[in-house]
Design a protein around this motif. Structure first.
Motif, PDB file in Angstrom:
ATOM      1  N   THR A  74     -11.458 -30.449 -10.563  1.00  0.00           N
ATOM      2  CA  THR A  74     -11.749 -29.037 -10.168  1.00  0.00           C
ATOM      3  C   THR A  74     -12.300 -29.002  -8.850  1.00  0.00           C
ATOM      4  N   SER A  75     -13.332 -30.167  -8.518  1.00  0.00           N
ATOM      5  CA  SER A  75     -13.750 -30.038  -7.084  1.00  0.00           C
ATOM      6  C   SER A  75     -12.906 -30.178  -5.895  1.00  0.00           C
ATOM      7  N   MET A  76     -11.411 -30.322  -6.171  1.00  0.00           N
ATOM      8  CA  MET A  76     -10.506 -30.332  -5.150  1.00  0.00           C
ATOM      9  C   MET A  76      -9.753 -28.856  -5.018  1.00  0.00           C
ATOM     10  N   PHE A  77     -10.342 -27.934  -5.859  1.00  0.00           N
ATOM     11  CA  PHE A  77      -9.415 -26.427  -5.961  1.00  0.00           C
ATOM     12  C   PHE A  77     -10.019 -25.800  -4.671  1.00  0.00           C
TER      13      PHE A  77
ATOM     14  N   ALA B  73     -18.577 -16.855  -5.378  1.00  0.00           N
ATOM     15  CA  ALA B  73     -18.274 -15.287  -5.467  1.00  0.00           C
ATOM     16  C   ALA B  73     -17.048 -15.316  -4.296  1.00  0.00           C
ATOM     17  N   HIS B  74     -16.778 -16.458  -4.036  1.00  0.00           N
ATOM     18  CA  HIS B  74     -15.622 -16.332  -2.826  1.00  0.00           C
ATOM     19  C   HIS B  74     -14.533 -17.612  -3.019  1.00  0.00           C
ATOM     20  N   GLY B  75     -14.202 -18.570  -2.487  1.00  0.00           N
ATOM     21  CA  GLY B  75     -13.393 -19.471  -2.576  1.00  0.00           C
ATOM     22  C   GLY B  75     -13.758 -20.298  -3.791  1.00  0.00           C
ATOM     23  N   GLY B  76     -15.094 -20.454  -4.026  1.00  0.00           N
ATOM     24  CA  GLY B  76     -15.367 -21.519  -4.784  1.00  0.00           C
ATOM     25  C   GLY B  76     -15.313 -20.844  -6.552  1.00  0.00           C
ATOM     26  N   ALA B  77     -14.731 -19.749  -6.618  1.00  0.00           N
ATOM     27  CA  ALA B  77     -14.557 -19.123  -7.685  1.00  0.00           C
ATOM     28  C   ALA B  77     -13.298 -19.821  -8.330  1.00  0.00           C
ATOM     29  N   ASN B  78     -12.280 -20.410  -7.663  1.00  0.00           N
ATOM     30  CA  ASN B  78     -11.092 -21.104  -8.469  1.00  0.00           C
ATOM     31  C   ASN B  78     -11.843 -22.449  -9.093  1.00  0.00           C
ATOM     32  N   GLN B  79     -12.848 -22.934  -8.604  1.00  0.00           N
ATOM     33  CA  GLN B  79     -13.190 -24.389  -9.407  1.00  0.00           C
ATOM     34  C   GLN B  79     -14.198 -23.529 -10.639  1.00  0.00           C
TER      35      GLN B  79
ATOM     36  N   PHE C 190      -7.774 -16.648 -10.387  1.00  0.00           N
ATOM     37  CA  PHE C 190      -7.756 -16.789 -12.028  1.00  0.00           C
ATOM     38  C   PHE C 190      -6.699 -17.887 -12.432  1.00  0.00           C
ATOM     39  N   TYR C 191      -5.460 -17.994 -11.976  1.00  0.00           N
ATOM     40  CA  TYR C 191      -4.624 -18.773 -12.339  1.00  0.00           C
ATOM     41  C   TYR C 191      -4.520 -19.958 -11.707  1.00  0.00           C
ATOM     42  N   SER C 192      -4.847 -20.128 -10.401  1.00  0.00           N
ATOM     43  CA  SER C 192      -4.509 -21.237  -9.407  1.00  0.00           C
ATOM     44  C   SER C 192      -5.096 -22.550 -10.018  1.00  0.00           C
ATOM     45  N   GLY C 193      -6.214 -22.607 -10.499  1.00  0.00           N
ATOM     46  CA  GLY C 193      -6.829 -23.789 -11.173  1.00  0.00           C
ATOM     47  C   GLY C 193      -6.133 -24.298 -12.280  1.00  0.00           C
ATOM     48  N   ILE C 194      -5.567 -23.631 -12.797  1.00  0.00           N
ATOM     49  CA  ILE C 194      -4.524 -24.160 -14.221  1.00  0.00           C
ATOM     50  C   ILE C 194      -3.260 -24.916 -13.711  1.00  0.00           C
ATOM     51  N   ILE C 195      -2.898 -24.447 -12.447  1.00  0.00           N
ATOM     52  CA  ILE C 195      -1.783 -25.056 -11.801  1.00  0.00           C
ATOM     53  C   ILE C 195      -2.246 -26.475 -11.268  1.00  0.00           C
ATOM     54  N   LEU C 196      -3.319 -26.147 -10.552  1.00  0.00           N
ATOM     55  CA  LEU C 196      -3.829 -27.526  -9.681  1.00  0.00           C
ATOM     56  C   LEU C 196      -4.339 -28.670 -10.587  1.00  0.00           C
ATOM     57  N   GLU C 197      -4.745 -28.247 -12.048  1.00  0.00           N
ATOM     58  CA  GLU C 197      -5.344 -29.026 -12.830  1.00  0.00           C
ATOM     59  C   GLU C 197      -4.057 -29.946 -13.346  1.00  0.00           C
ATOM     60  N   ALA C 198      -3.129 -29.085 -13.588  1.00  0.00           N
ATOM     61  CA  ALA C 198      -1.814 -29.589 -14.077  1.00  0.00           C
ATOM     62  C   ALA C 198      -1.110 -30.889 -13.154  1.00  0.00           C
ATOM     63  N   MET C 199      -1.331 -30.388 -11.849  1.00  0.00           N
ATOM     64  CA  MET C 199      -0.899 -31.386 -10.808  1.00  0.00           C
ATOM     65  C   MET C 199      -1.675 -32.608 -10.779  1.00  0.00           C
ATOM     66  N   GLY C 200      -2.851 -32.534 -11.656  1.00  0.00           N
ATOM     67  CA  GLY C 200      -3.616 -33.791 -11.238  1.00  0.00           C
ATOM     68  C   GLY C 200      -4.999 -33.776 -10.675  1.00  0.00           C
ATOM     69  N   PHE C 201      -5.179 -32.454  -9.892  1.00  0.00           N
ATOM     70  CA  PHE C 201      -6.324 -32.543  -9.311  1.00  0.00           C
ATOM     71  C   PHE C 201      -7.748 -32.218 -10.051  1.00  0.00           C
TER      72      PHE C 201
END
Ligand code: SDX
Length: 431
Positions: free
Chosen positions: A380-383, A266-272, A367-378
Motif C-alpha cells: 500500500t505504501s507504493m500506491f 484527503a488527496h493522493g494519499g487516499a488510495n493507500q 476507490f478501486y486503484s489500490g485493489i489493482i495495485l495490490e493484485a500486481m504485488g505492490f
C-alpha cells in the motif's frame, strides 16, 4: 484572449462596481475580480477555493455534474481505451495528438532520459529503510534541483522543455528505487527496450537472482492507471506546483512540493488509506458498521475513496478503474478477491444510502486503484508514489503553461484577519 462583453454589477460600501465576466470554452462564466480591491476596497473570501478560478488553462476540463474529464478536449474514456500513457503525456504537454513521427521522437527522448545521475543513489541511502516511499520521493526529486543546473533557467523555453522531459522520464526510476530501497533489494536500472509501464514494473520487481518477464496484462493495466491519474485541472497538488512555480522557483523543487501535497490522505494519499480501510472492514458483513461511522458527525472516519470537490457524479476514472480491476483480477485468477467484493458491496450500499446520495458522494479515482495495485504485488505504501509518477506530466504541463502565460504573477492570496487589533507591548515585570 479573454472577452469582456458581459459584466457583473456589485454594490458594496455604497459603491457600484461593474466587473468583467469572461466566458470559457466549457464550464461556468467567471467574474474577473482583479480590480475589486483597488476599486471596491474589499477582498473576496473563499477558503479552499470552492468557487474560485485561479488561472486560465487549456489543458484539462472536468464537468463535475456530468462526470466528464477531458485532456486537451479528448475524453478520458477514449484515451484510456485507445491511447497509451506516453501519447497522453505528449497531448498534455503539447496540446494535440502527435503524428507517428512526433510520437516516436517524443518516446525516444523520454526513453533516453530515464537514468538518474549515479551519485543520486546516495540520497536514497540517507533514508531509514522504513521511510515511506513518498518521503523518499519528496527528498530525491527536490535534490534533482542540485544536479541538473542546465535546465533551471525557466525563462528559456528549451530548458523548460528539457526539465519536463527529465521529470517525466526519471520519475518511474525514482519511484521504483524508493520501493527497492524500502524492501532492501538492489536498485534495478531502466532498460531502453521496454515501454514506459513495463520498465517501471521491471525496475520494481526484477532481482539480480533471476530474470523478470513483464506480464503484458499488468503492463497494460499499469499504463492505463498512469493515464487515469495524469492530470486533473487545479487540484491541490497542481495548485501547489503552480504557486511554487509562480515565484520562479526551480522546476524540480516545485514538483517536490507537489509530491508533498499529493501525499495527504484527503488527496493522493487516499488510495493507500482506501485499501487499508477496505482491509480493516475485511468482510461484507462489517460494511454497515463503517457506513454508520462515515455518517456520524462525531466520528472523524470518512469513507476513503469516496467524495470529491468537483465530481458530484461518478468520477469517470473510477468507472474505468472498476472495469480494469475486474479484468486484471480475472486474468490473474483472483476474481474472488475479498477486498474487491467488499469494495463493490460498499459502493452498492453507499449509493443506496440517502446520506451519500444527498451529499453526491460517489467513488473517486482512489476507490478501486489500490485493489489493482495490490493484485500486481505492490505494498500500500507504493500506491501514492504511483499516483505521483503518473501526475508528474500534469504538474509539469500546468507549470509550463503558467510560466509561459504573460499575465501570470506571483501567487499571493489575502485574508480575513480576525486577530487582535494593535496593542502596546507590556514589559514582563508588568504582566
Ligand atoms: C483526489 O481535486 C482533485 O481533483 C483531486 C483528485 C485528483 O485527481 O487530483 O481527484 C484526487 O484527491 C481524490 C479525492 C481523494 N480523497 C478521498 O477519497 C478522501 C475522502 N474524501 C473526502 O475527504 C472528501 O470527499 C474530499 C476531500 C475528497 C472532498 O472534500 P470537500 O469537497 O471539501 O467536501 P467536504 O469535506 O466539505 O464534504 C461535504 C460533505 C461534508 O458533510 P457536511 O459537513 O456537509 O455535513 O460530505 C461529507 C462531509 O462530511 N463527506 C464525506 C466524505 N466526503 C465528504 N462523508 C463521509 N465520507 C466521505 N468520504
Amino acid at each position: 484572449m479573454l472577452d469582456n462583453k458581459k459584466t457583473a454589477t456589485l454594490n458594496v460600501h455604497g459603491r457600484t462596481l461593474e466587473l468583467p465576466v469572461h466566458s470559457p470554452t466549457l464550464g461556468p462564466d467567471v467574474i474577473d475580480i482583479r480590480k475589486l480591491y483597488a476599486e471596491g476596497d474589499v477582498f473576496t473570501y473563499d477558503p479552499g477555493f470552492t468557487s474560485t478560478a485561479s488561472c486560465e488553462s487549456t489543458i484539462t476540463y472536468i464537468d463535475g455534474d456530468e462526470g466528464v474529464l477531458l485532456y486537451r478536449g479528448y475524453s478520458i474514456d477514449d484515451l484510456a481505451e485507445k491511447s497509451h500513457f506516453l501519447e497522453v503525456c505528449y497531448i498534455l504537454l503539447y496540446g494535440d495528438l502527435p503524428t507517428a513521427e512526433q510520437l516516436e521522437d517524443f518516446e525516444t527522448r523520454v526513453t533516453h532520459h530515464t537514468m538518474l545521475h549515479e551519485q543520486m543513489q546516495y540520497f536514497f541511502r540517507g533514508f531509514r529503510r522504513d521511510a515511506h516511499p513518498m518521503a523518499t520521493m519528496v527528498g530525491v526529486v527536490g535534490a534533482m534541483s542540485a544536479f541538473y543546473h542546465d535546465s533551471t533557467d525557466i525563462g528559456d523555453p528549451w530548458q523548460r522543455e528539457v526539465a519536463a522531459i527529465r521529470m517525466i522520464a526519471k520519475m518511474p526510476t525514482i519511484a521504483a528505487w524508493a520501493y527497492k530501497y524500502s524492501v532492501g533489494q538492489p536498485f534495478v536500472y531502466p532498460r531502453n527496450d521496454l515501454d514506459y509501464a513495463s520498465n517501471f514494473l521491471r525496475m520494481c520487481f526484477a532481482v539480480p537472482a533471476e530474470d523478470y518477464e513483464v506480464n503484458p496484462i499488468l503492463a497494460r493495466a499499469m499504463d492505463r492507471i498512469m493515464t487515469l491519474h495524469a492530470d486533473h485541472e487545479q487540484n491541490a497538488s497542481t495548485s501547489t506546483v503552480r504557486l511554487a512555480g509562480s515565484s520562479g522557483a526551480n522546476p524540480f523543487a516545485c514538483i517536490a512540493a507537489g509530491i508533498a501535497c499529493l501525499w495527504g490522505p484527503a488527496h493522493g494519499g487516499a488510495n493507500q488509506a482506501c485499501l487499508e480501510m477496505l482491509q480493516e472492514i475485511g468482510t461484507v458483513d462489517r460494511i454497515p458498521e463503517f457506513i454508520r461511522r462515515a455518517k456520524d458527525k462525531d466520528d472523524p472516519f470518512r469513507l476513503m475513496g469516496f467524495g470529491h470537490r468537483v465530481y458530484k457524479n461518478f468520477d469517470p476514472r473510477a468507472k474505468v478503474m472498476k472495469q480494469s480491476a475486474d479484468e486484471v483480477l480475472g486474468l490473474l485468477g483472483v476474481e474472488n478477491n475479498e477486498t474487491l467484493q467488499v469494495a463493490k458491496e460498499l459502493e452498492r450500499i453507499a449509493l443506496e444510502d440517502d446520506y451519500f446520495v444527498s451529499k453526491k458522494l460517489y467513488p473517486n479515482v482512489d476507490f478501486y486503484s489500490g485493489i489493482i495495485l495490490e493484485a500486481m504485488g505492490f505494498p500500500t505504501s507504493m500506491f501514492t508514489p504511483i499516483f505521483a509518477l503518473s501526475r508528474t506530466v500534469g504538474w509539469i504541463s500546468q507549470w509550463k503553461e503558467m510560466i509561459a502565460d504573460p499575465s501570470q504573477k506571483i501567487g499571493r492570496p489575502r485574508q480575513l484577519y480576525v486577530g487582535p487589533p494593535h496593542r502596546p507591548y507590556i514589559e514582563v515585570e508588568d504582566r
